[in-house]
Design a protein around this motif. Structure first.
Motif, mmCIF file in Angstrom:
data_model
loop_
_atom_site.group_PDB
_atom_site.id
_atom_site.type_symbol
_atom_site.label_atom_id
_atom_site.label_comp_id
_atom_site.label_asym_id
_atom_site.label_seq_id
_atom_site.Cartn_x
_atom_site.Cartn_y
_atom_site.Cartn_z
ATOM 1 N N ILE A 1 9.556 6.184 -10.056
ATOM 2 C CA ILE A 1 8.662 5.950 -8.925
ATOM 3 C C ILE A 1 8.426 4.460 -8.751
ATOM 4 C CG2 ILE A 1 6.359 6.417 -7.997
ATOM 5 C CD1 ILE A 1 6.474 9.059 -9.744
ATOM 6 N N GLY A 2 8.671 3.971 -7.548
ATOM 7 C CA GLY A 2 8.430 2.557 -7.255
ATOM 8 C C GLY A 2 9.146 2.143 -5.986
ATOM 9 N N GLU B 1 9.919 -0.744 -5.062
ATOM 10 C CA GLU B 1 10.937 -1.782 -5.320
ATOM 11 C C GLU B 1 12.265 -1.144 -5.735
ATOM 12 O OE1 GLU B 1 8.478 -0.995 -7.226
ATOM 13 O OE2 GLU B 1 8.964 -1.135 -9.338
ATOM 14 N N ASP C 1 6.436 4.657 -3.668
ATOM 15 C CA ASP C 1 5.033 4.813 -4.080
ATOM 16 C C ASP C 1 4.282 5.467 -2.929
ATOM 17 O OD1 ASP C 1 4.805 3.441 -6.736
ATOM 18 O OD2 ASP C 1 5.574 1.740 -5.602
ATOM 19 N N GLY D 1 4.145 3.596 -11.326
ATOM 20 C CA GLY D 1 3.054 3.948 -10.422
ATOM 21 C C GLY D 1 1.773 4.389 -11.088
ATOM 22 N N ASP E 1 -0.138 2.084 -6.494
ATOM 23 C CA ASP E 1 0.217 2.963 -7.614
ATOM 24 C C ASP E 1 -0.452 4.317 -7.416
ATOM 25 O OD1 ASP E 1 1.806 1.150 -9.217
ATOM 26 O OD2 ASP E 1 -0.042 0.043 -9.576
#
Ligand code: ATP
Ligand code: MG
Length: 441
Positions: free
Chosen positions: A41-42, A44, A77, A100, A107
């Motif tokens: 999860i992210g 970026e 996210d 996150g 987050d």
């Protein structure tokens, strides 16, 4: 307090028994096949600003335990997307999510998990104690935004974080065991090792995943696929797959189960692969084509010399990387210009003028020239157009001539290699080494 799945030792749930949306786990994980989904999860990661290395690291660690990793998913996210992914992933036995769990607005893994579990986020006393102890030890104050890190989906368990502020989360969602770890690499790894792997190990006693790799050069992937078709069908205890790079094609054989049985199955499949792919097989595991050549040179006490144009010394560099090569590699010339081909290899000037540097007569003269001058048993020569410029209609980029000379004759071949400049050079070096390997073998 209801405590479930103690027998499996995976996740204890506190609070409402219905929190996970189930009462008892129908399937006992002990000793059974366990599968998992990995969620990274992210934002970026999704945008490509950072490479998702956690999925690889977690997958390898799980595979070592004999856990079947069903898939990896990379998520933004976004609480709704995360909730949906958790619901889907809950069809697996275990779900490992990373990232996150920090204090900032973006987050929202905990929010997504709570939504998927259909429970509220509530302050967890252990998480609050962790945050207070962590900040006190560093003489810091708790900022209001850190408070979100003490919230867990109702009924979830804290996974302590030995390094950072964010605790991990263990929870049940349906039958699945969910583990959420922070994204910070050191924290993720520490918590995976300390909390997640031991629980999964308990659930998979005596199971391992073993991988064996048979390395080949020279057969197209489609032909390999045809020859191994019956070994690649679903439902067999082993799984076979191919991976290619720069002309090398690896056949990976995987299996999961009891260690002795796994070794036996892999041995049987590896033997079948070797037999069906014949001379194309040059080694196993990490063995390189140059190492295979070195082994053969060693066995025969033979020597080699090289005349390289478009590979620019790459063949020499590969061979020299193998210890003990000083016994066998006498000389390597990088003859990049026509003048060097004349001066260092004795290629006739008129030949270069008439046929061009990338041609059959020139590559033969290069191989024979270096073999004579070095006094070697074998010589390899390569001349070609690595691109991106320099191609013509008759000789497009990727046109490469190879020659291999020994005392009796000179074998010569032309290939049209695809790929960009580095890839054409790499493939050319492998191709030349393979010619020598086949001659020696
Ligand atoms: P915290 O906010 O407490 O640091 P977090 O759980 O919110 O933890 P993130 O903010 O998502 O973690 O990520 C922290 C760092 O770790 C970032 O630099 C991020 O790019 C990196 N990271 C996160 N996930 C991955 C991943 N899957 N692979 C590689 N790096 C990652
Ligand atoms: Mg993040």
């Amino acid at each position: 307090m209801a405590t479930r799945s103690v027998a499996m030792g995976l996740v204890e749930t506190h609070g409402h028994p219905e929190a996970g949306g189930h009462a008892t786990r129908p399937k006992d994980l002990l000793g059974a096949a366990v599968n998992a989904v990995i969620l990274s999860i992210g934002t970026e990661l999704v945008r490509g600003l950072r490479l998702d290395t956690h999925a690889r690291d977690v997958a390898r660690a799980l595979a070592d335990l004999g856990v079947d990793v069903l898939r990896h998913e990379t998520l933004d996210d976004d609480a709704d997307a995360i909730a949906e992914a958790f619901r889907r992933a809950a069809a697996a036995d275990a779900v490992i999510a990373t990232g996150g769990l920090g204090p900032t607005q973006d987050d929202c893994t905990r929010h997504g998990l709570a939504a998927a579990m259909d429970v509220p986020l509530v302050e967890h006393p252990e998480a609050a104690r962790h945050l207070e102890a962590w900040t006190k030890a560093r003489r810091r104050t708790i900022s209001p935004s850190n408070r979100v890190q003490t919230l867990l989906p109702e009924g979830a368990e804290v996974l302590p974080n030995p390094i950072g502020t964010a605790v991990g989360i263990a929870a049940r969602l349906g039958d699945a065991h969910i583990f959420c770890l922070p994204g910070v690499p050191g924290e993720m790894r520490a918590m995976l090792d300390e909390h997640v792997l031991p629980r999964l190990r308990q659930a998979t006693p005596g199971r391992v995943t073993r991988v064996r790799t048979v390395r080949t050069f020279g057969l197209p992937e489609s032909v390999i696929g045809e020859r191994l078709a019956d070994l690649m069908t679903a439902g067999r205890p082993t799984r076979l797959g191919t991976a290619c790079h720069a002309g090398l094609i690896d056949v990976h054989i995987h299996t999961t189960g009891d260690p002795d049985e796994a070794d036996r199955l892999l041995e049987a499949d590896a033997a079948a692969v070797r037999e069906r792919l014949g001379a194309a097989v040059f080694g196993e595991g990490e063995e390189t084509i140059e190492a295979a050549v070195a082994r053969l040179l060693d066995a025969q006490g033979a020597t080699v010399a090289l005349a390289e144009s478009c590979t620019g010394g790459l063949i020499a560099s590969k061979l020299v990387a193998v210890p003990g090569m000083s016994e066998h590699l006498l000389e390597g010339v990088v003859a990049y210009s026509n003048a060097a081909k004349v001066r260092s290899l004795g290629v006739p000037e008129e030949m270069l003028e008439e046929y061009g540097a990338v041609s059959e007569p020139v590559v033969c003269a290069m191989a024979e020239g270096i073999r004579d001058r070095a006094g070697a048993d074998y010589a390899l020569a390569v001349t070609g157009i690595a691109g991106p410029g320099g191609g013509t209609r008759e000789k497009p980029v990727g046109t490469v001539w190879f020659a291999m000379a020994d005392a009796s004759d000179t074998e010569v071949i032309c290939e049209r290699l695809h790929g960009d400049r580095p890839l054409v050079r790499e493939r050319s070096a492998n191709y030349a080494l393979n010619m020598l390997r086949l001659r020696l073998g």
